[in-house]
Design a protein around this motif. Sequence first.
Motif, mmCIF file in Angstrom:
data_model
loop_
_atom_site.group_PDB
_atom_site.id
_atom_site.type_symbol
_atom_site.label_atom_id
_atom_site.label_comp_id
_atom_site.label_asym_id
_atom_site.label_seq_id
_atom_site.Cartn_x
_atom_site.Cartn_y
_atom_site.Cartn_z
ATOM 1 N N ASP A 94 3.121 -11.605 16.501
ATOM 2 C CA ASP A 94 1.737 -11.338 16.083
ATOM 3 C C ASP A 94 0.792 -11.305 17.287
ATOM 4 O OD1 ASP A 94 3.195 -11.792 13.826
ATOM 5 O OD2 ASP A 94 1.959 -13.372 13.010
ATOM 6 N N LYS A 142 4.634 -20.337 14.166
ATOM 7 C CA LYS A 142 5.810 -19.727 13.510
ATOM 8 C C LYS A 142 5.874 -20.098 12.029
ATOM 9 C CE LYS A 142 7.684 -18.302 17.469
ATOM 10 N NZ LYS A 142 6.609 -17.633 18.224
ATOM 11 N N LEU A 143 6.554 -19.255 11.240
ATOM 12 C CA LEU A 143 6.541 -19.417 9.784
ATOM 13 C C LEU A 143 6.918 -20.832 9.337
ATOM 14 C CD1 LEU A 143 6.202 -17.962 6.998
ATOM 15 C CD2 LEU A 143 8.695 -17.723 7.009
ATOM 16 N N TYR A 191 16.170 -8.238 9.411
ATOM 17 C CA TYR A 191 17.093 -8.242 10.552
ATOM 18 C C TYR A 191 18.381 -8.896 10.089
ATOM 19 C CZ TYR A 191 12.759 -7.914 13.300
ATOM 20 O OH TYR A 191 11.544 -7.544 13.803
ATOM 21 N N TYR A 243 2.938 -12.637 4.592
ATOM 22 C CA TYR A 243 2.605 -11.230 4.816
ATOM 23 C C TYR A 243 3.139 -10.366 3.665
ATOM 24 C CZ TYR A 243 1.732 -12.756 9.631
ATOM 25 O OH TYR A 243 1.267 -13.407 10.741
ATOM 26 N N TYR A 295 -5.670 -14.257 11.638
ATOM 27 C CA TYR A 295 -5.722 -14.060 10.194
ATOM 28 C C TYR A 295 -7.045 -13.417 9.783
ATOM 29 C CZ TYR A 295 -1.335 -16.557 10.107
ATOM 30 O OH TYR A 295 -0.029 -16.907 10.332
ATOM 31 N N TRP A 338 18.417 -17.376 9.531
ATOM 32 C CA TRP A 338 17.808 -18.602 10.066
ATOM 33 C C TRP A 338 18.854 -19.521 10.660
ATOM 34 C CZ3 TRP A 338 12.641 -18.950 10.517
ATOM 35 C CH2 TRP A 338 11.877 -18.051 9.762
ATOM 36 N N GLU A 384 15.337 -8.768 17.283
ATOM 37 C CA GLU A 384 14.255 -7.811 17.041
ATOM 38 C C GLU A 384 14.369 -6.552 17.892
ATOM 39 O OE1 GLU A 384 10.416 -9.351 16.414
ATOM 40 O OE2 GLU A 384 11.154 -11.102 15.366
ATOM 41 N N HIS A 399 5.697 -4.405 10.707
ATOM 42 C CA HIS A 399 6.550 -5.538 10.314
ATOM 43 C C HIS A 399 7.924 -5.053 9.833
ATOM 44 C CE1 HIS A 399 6.635 -9.555 7.841
ATOM 45 N NE2 HIS A 399 7.595 -9.474 8.746
ATOM 46 N N TYR A 431 6.193 -7.014 21.291
ATOM 47 C CA TYR A 431 7.036 -8.134 21.738
ATOM 48 C C TYR A 431 8.481 -7.663 21.885
ATOM 49 C CZ TYR A 431 10.366 -11.926 20.942
ATOM 50 O OH TYR A 431 11.457 -12.754 21.018
ATOM 51 N N PRO A 438 -0.152 -18.474 4.335
ATOM 52 C CA PRO A 438 -0.248 -17.005 4.300
ATOM 53 C C PRO A 438 1.120 -16.330 4.420
ATOM 54 C CG PRO A 438 -0.912 -17.842 6.456
ATOM 55 C CD PRO A 438 -0.591 -19.042 5.632
ATOM 56 N N ARG A 441 15.103 -12.573 6.812
ATOM 57 C CA ARG A 441 15.494 -13.012 8.155
ATOM 58 C C ARG A 441 16.724 -13.903 8.028
ATOM 59 N NH1 ARG A 441 12.204 -9.672 9.051
ATOM 60 N NH2 ARG A 441 10.357 -9.747 10.383
ATOM 61 N N THR A 484 6.515 -15.470 22.942
ATOM 62 C CA THR A 484 7.514 -15.244 21.878
ATOM 63 C C THR A 484 6.930 -14.800 20.538
ATOM 64 O OG1 THR A 484 7.360 -17.519 21.074
ATOM 65 C CG2 THR A 484 8.983 -17.073 22.820
HETATM 66 O O1 DAU Z 1 14.081 -12.805 15.045
HETATM 67 C C1 DAU Z 1 13.965 -13.598 16.185
HETATM 68 C C2 DAU Z 1 12.503 -13.767 16.473
HETATM 69 O O2 DAU Z 1 11.992 -14.667 15.526
HETATM 70 C C3 DAU Z 1 12.189 -14.245 17.882
HETATM 71 O O3 DAU Z 1 12.630 -13.308 18.814
HETATM 72 C C4 DAU Z 1 10.681 -14.430 18.024
HETATM 73 O O4 DAU Z 1 10.375 -14.936 19.297
HETATM 74 C C5 DAU Z 1 10.203 -15.387 16.976
HETATM 75 O O5 DAU Z 1 8.798 -15.489 17.027
HETATM 76 C C6 DAU Z 1 10.614 -14.931 15.578
HETATM 77 O O6 DAU Z 1 9.840 -13.769 15.204
HETATM 78 P P1 DAU Z 1 9.264 -13.642 13.734
HETATM 79 O O7 DAU Z 1 8.066 -12.780 13.745
HETATM 80 O O8 DAU Z 1 10.349 -13.283 12.776
HETATM 81 O O9 DAU Z 1 8.864 -15.205 13.463
HETATM 82 P P2 DAU Z 1 7.753 -15.840 12.560
HETATM 83 O O10 DAU Z 1 8.136 -17.255 12.320
HETATM 84 O O11 DAU Z 1 6.400 -15.594 13.105
HETATM 85 O O12 DAU Z 1 7.844 -15.035 11.191
HETATM 86 C C7 DAU Z 1 8.975 -15.111 10.355
HETATM 87 C C8 DAU Z 1 8.732 -14.190 9.183
HETATM 88 O O13 DAU Z 1 7.638 -14.716 8.431
HETATM 89 C C9 DAU Z 1 8.344 -12.783 9.579
HETATM 90 O O14 DAU Z 1 8.902 -11.862 8.657
HETATM 91 C C10 DAU Z 1 6.837 -12.778 9.454
HETATM 92 C C11 DAU Z 1 6.593 -13.765 8.332
HETATM 93 N N1 DAU Z 1 5.311 -14.489 8.411
HETATM 94 C C12 DAU Z 1 4.991 -15.118 9.573
HETATM 95 C C13 DAU Z 1 3.786 -15.748 9.716
HETATM 96 C C14 DAU Z 1 3.406 -16.427 11.012
HETATM 97 C C15 DAU Z 1 4.444 -14.513 7.325
HETATM 98 O O15 DAU Z 1 4.751 -13.951 6.237
HETATM 99 N N2 DAU Z 1 3.255 -15.150 7.456
HETATM 100 C C16 DAU Z 1 2.868 -15.751 8.618
HETATM 101 O O16 DAU Z 1 1.739 -16.294 8.664
#
Ligand code: DAU
Length: 353
Positions: free
Chosen positions: A96, A196-197, A287, A214, A339, A223, A135, A283, A157, A212, A221, A93
Amino acid sequence: MVMGERENPQSLLITGGAGFIGTNFVRYLLRHTDVQVVVVDALAYAGQHCNVEQWQGDQRCSFVRGHIENAELVEYVCRTYAVDTIVNLAAQTHVDRSILDVHPFVEAIVRGTVVLLEIARRLRLSRFVQMSTDEVYGECLVGECSEGSPIVPSSPYAASKAAADSFVQSYGRTYGLSTLIVRSCNVYGPSQFPEKLVPMSILCALHDELIPLYGDGTQRRQWLFVEDLCRALWLLCRVGQPGQVYHVSSGIEQENREMVEHILQLLRKPRTLLSSVPDRPGHDRRYALRWDKIRDLGWEPQISLEEGLKQTVEWYQANRSWWEPLWTGPYARYRQQWYGQLSQSGAASWGMV
Ligand code: DAU
């Protein structure tokens, strides 16, 4: 029985049932319904055995360790437990990770889904519910995506998910399998793997480590608290119309930076823990899903962002023994690799010369 009306599911196979959404969904089913549940999970890095242990004494739930790509095993499970419904939550899932190596994604998401579809078709199961994601639509800078919006995935993904969705739809059209695709926004809550964030921010903050973000952290997003998703999934298992796609979202849209700031506030930690790192390649900035179709079925989210984040933070504070081995083990190794590579940035570090 009128057309479109079907009997309620009696025996569900939940693939990926030891993962984040799976664990919460199984718990929801055992608490709120009287169905039989069998979980198939490979217990790869994100599926936790301790998640399985919590329902081990429950007569209505069985656990089988294995990969969904193992057709023989899945068919055996379906026959043994007289499964009528598959809810496919098994997947790689993390976006990254798909940038580091796409192969496990194609294997688990694309091949795994096709294996399940074949079994569902041959055994004439009543329903096949596929967990998908916002996504698949790619970046949505203005407005909201509807269930019929074009599929333009950005990450490996999301491309794997889009491919799996296409197979699901094709099995509905070609073989008359009763399929359903659920596309949800970002989900958070208890027992989510630290990559996950939300959990990553909570755990970094608890360790007084930098979080961190990005780029500039203004990516947006929607939530949804995991329990709200579980209610939606169960509703769709019962009354979702075959062949349809349903969005599940809260409509609660936040910048990543704002999300992390909420978490820091809840933990009474300083904003100086926020740290900008190079953006991940491809990135999507935003969404957004319309969710009126599932609202028309009577579902709406019940947990506010404040309440959901509070419950989540409290869960991580109270369940150190759950996340500590992950934080220092599999997550630590991945964190160093990802990272590290991100900080070198530049096309060459992603193998593009
Ligand atoms: O949108 C639904 C999706 O949400 C699911 O289909 C995926 O399986 C799930 O992993 C999630 O994807 P994201 O990439 O959006 O989730 P994540 O929690 O990794 O990241 C949320 C946001 O935060 C995204 O814009 C990237 C950012 N981020 C994430 C990480 C891990 C950062 O800025 N820094 C980070 O270190």
